[in-house]
Motif scaffolding. Structure first.
Motif, mmCIF file in Angstrom:
data_model
loop_
_atom_site.group_PDB
_atom_site.id
_atom_site.type_symbol
_atom_site.label_atom_id
_atom_site.label_comp_id
_atom_site.label_asym_id
_atom_site.label_seq_id
_atom_site.Cartn_x
_atom_site.Cartn_y
_atom_site.Cartn_z
ATOM 1 N N THR A 15 5.575 36.601 41.621
ATOM 2 C CA THR A 15 5.888 36.977 42.927
ATOM 3 C C THR A 15 6.873 36.782 43.839
ATOM 4 N N PHE A 16 7.746 35.249 44.063
ATOM 5 C CA PHE A 16 8.608 35.534 44.747
ATOM 6 C C PHE A 16 9.664 36.355 44.519
ATOM 7 N N ARG A 17 9.630 37.322 43.365
ATOM 8 C CA ARG A 17 10.729 38.547 43.163
ATOM 9 C C ARG A 17 10.070 39.390 44.497
ATOM 10 N N LEU A 18 9.184 39.671 44.438
ATOM 11 C CA LEU A 18 8.168 40.631 44.539
ATOM 12 C C LEU A 18 7.953 40.847 46.394
ATOM 13 N N ALA A 19 8.014 39.026 46.570
ATOM 14 C CA ALA A 19 7.588 39.116 48.495
ATOM 15 C C ALA A 19 9.585 39.205 48.673
ATOM 16 N N ARG A 20 10.721 38.701 48.257
ATOM 17 C CA ARG A 20 11.759 39.415 48.221
ATOM 18 C C ARG A 20 12.252 40.283 49.037
ATOM 19 N N ALA A 21 11.943 41.030 47.367
ATOM 20 C CA ALA A 21 11.815 42.937 47.712
ATOM 21 C C ALA A 21 11.266 43.550 49.296
ATOM 22 N N LEU A 22 10.113 43.012 49.210
ATOM 23 C CA LEU A 22 9.356 43.269 50.727
ATOM 24 C C LEU A 22 9.872 42.964 51.040
ATOM 25 N N PHE A 23 9.922 41.823 51.947
ATOM 26 C CA PHE A 23 9.923 41.556 52.798
ATOM 27 C C PHE A 23 12.094 41.856 53.497
ATOM 28 N N GLY A 24 12.602 41.839 52.354
ATOM 29 C CA GLY A 24 13.915 42.104 52.235
ATOM 30 C C GLY A 24 14.206 43.704 52.637
ATOM 31 N N GLY A 25 13.248 44.772 51.850
ATOM 32 C CA GLY A 25 13.633 45.754 52.236
ATOM 33 C C GLY A 25 13.313 46.300 53.101
ATOM 34 N N LEU A 26 11.854 45.783 53.778
ATOM 35 C CA LEU A 26 11.559 46.402 55.206
ATOM 36 C C LEU A 26 12.508 45.980 56.471
ATOM 37 N N ALA A 28 15.847 45.603 55.553
ATOM 38 C CA ALA A 28 16.411 47.253 55.663
ATOM 39 C C ALA A 28 16.362 48.219 56.605
ATOM 40 N N PHE A 29 15.334 48.207 55.746
ATOM 41 C CA PHE A 29 14.870 50.029 56.021
ATOM 42 C C PHE A 29 14.732 49.886 57.916
ATOM 43 N N MET A 30 13.875 48.277 58.754
ATOM 44 C CA MET A 30 14.413 48.454 60.310
ATOM 45 C C MET A 30 15.816 48.449 60.719
ATOM 46 N N PRO A 58 25.131 47.247 67.889
ATOM 47 C CA PRO A 58 25.131 47.260 66.047
ATOM 48 C C PRO A 58 25.351 46.449 65.408
ATOM 49 N N ALA A 59 25.969 44.365 66.575
ATOM 50 C CA ALA A 59 26.255 43.361 65.960
ATOM 51 C C ALA A 59 25.034 43.337 64.948
ATOM 52 N N ALA A 60 24.312 43.514 66.308
ATOM 53 C CA ALA A 60 22.339 42.693 65.677
ATOM 54 C C ALA A 60 22.248 43.394 64.487
ATOM 55 N N THR A 61 22.378 44.732 64.518
ATOM 56 C CA THR A 61 21.456 45.418 63.747
ATOM 57 C C THR A 61 22.806 44.977 62.434
ATOM 58 N N GLY A 62 23.463 45.040 62.561
ATOM 59 C CA GLY A 62 24.369 44.805 61.478
ATOM 60 C C GLY A 62 24.157 43.301 61.075
ATOM 61 N N SER A 63 23.828 42.231 61.124
ATOM 62 C CA SER A 63 22.841 40.543 60.872
ATOM 63 C C SER A 63 22.093 40.728 60.372
ATOM 64 N N LEU A 64 20.585 42.365 60.858
ATOM 65 C CA LEU A 64 19.258 43.012 60.306
ATOM 66 C C LEU A 64 19.806 43.162 58.865
ATOM 67 N N LEU A 65 20.733 43.964 58.762
ATOM 68 C CA LEU A 65 21.400 44.624 57.501
ATOM 69 C C LEU A 65 21.443 43.156 56.468
ATOM 70 N N PHE A 66 22.391 43.058 56.931
ATOM 71 C CA PHE A 66 23.092 41.758 55.817
ATOM 72 C C PHE A 66 21.445 41.446 55.746
ATOM 73 N N GLY A 67 21.063 40.440 55.728
ATOM 74 C CA GLY A 67 19.861 39.575 56.042
ATOM 75 C C GLY A 67 18.807 40.217 55.182
ATOM 76 N N GLY A 68 18.317 41.164 55.508
ATOM 77 C CA GLY A 68 17.389 42.465 54.508
ATOM 78 C C GLY A 68 18.100 42.449 53.127
ATOM 79 N N ILE A 69 19.195 42.596 53.076
ATOM 80 C CA ILE A 69 19.554 43.001 52.010
ATOM 81 C C ILE A 69 20.374 42.004 50.910
ATOM 82 N N GLY A 70 20.566 40.944 51.537
ATOM 83 C CA GLY A 70 20.839 38.851 51.132
ATOM 84 C C GLY A 70 19.642 38.524 50.595
ATOM 85 N N ILE A 71 18.716 38.797 50.999
ATOM 86 C CA ILE A 71 17.052 38.253 50.704
ATOM 87 C C ILE A 71 16.544 38.974 49.572
#
Length: 131
Positions: A15-26, A28-30, A58-71
């Motif tokens: 369940t947690f892996r699915l939650a991470r994938a959904l949240f982080g993937g969304l 990263a997509f954003m 670009p800096a804020a978008t980079g932090s969002l991408l890093f965070g999404g992938i990291g999660i």
């Protein structure tokens, strides 16, 4: 069982892996969507009064991408969730200031969506810190 052991056990669940994938993937997509339309995002931020939008976006978008992938991958989870929380806390009231709009409905929806995402990021931050 210690809090750290309980957190590690919880983060290993399907369940947690699915939650991470959904949240982080969304997230990263954003971020990737922002990068695909970077000039438009910069212009929108500039119109909202963001200082140095050509650097901030670009800096804020980079932090969002890093965070999404990291999660999603649960790598450096505290740093990743912190990056997402910081992004959302900074961007949400600036870019979705519905209280300043004559037609506030769309901005209010985006503000509330981001507030919910911020709550999720804070939950992931707490779990990451306990691990």
């Amino acid at each position: 069982m210690s809090d750290g052991d309980a957190a590690r056990q919880a983060t290993a669940s399907t369940t947690f892996r699915l939650a991470r994938a959904l949240f982080g993937g969304l997230l990263a997509f954003m971020a990737l969507d922002n990068l695909r339309n970077l000039e438009g995002r910069i212009q929108y931020a500039d119109a909202k009064g963001v200082p140095e939008a050509e650097r901030a976006v670009p800096a804020a978008t980079g932090s969002l991408l890093f965070g999404g992938i990291g999660i999603a991958l649960w790598k450096l989870p505290t740093l990743a969730a912190g990056a997402v929380a910081t992004f959302l806390a900074g961007v949400t009231p600036t870019m979705h200031d519905f209280w300043n709009e004559e037609e506030p409905q769309q901005e209010q929806i985006q503000f509330l969506k981001n507030a919910a995402l911020l709550g999720s990021a804070l939950a992931f931050l707490k779990i990451g810190r306990e691990e």
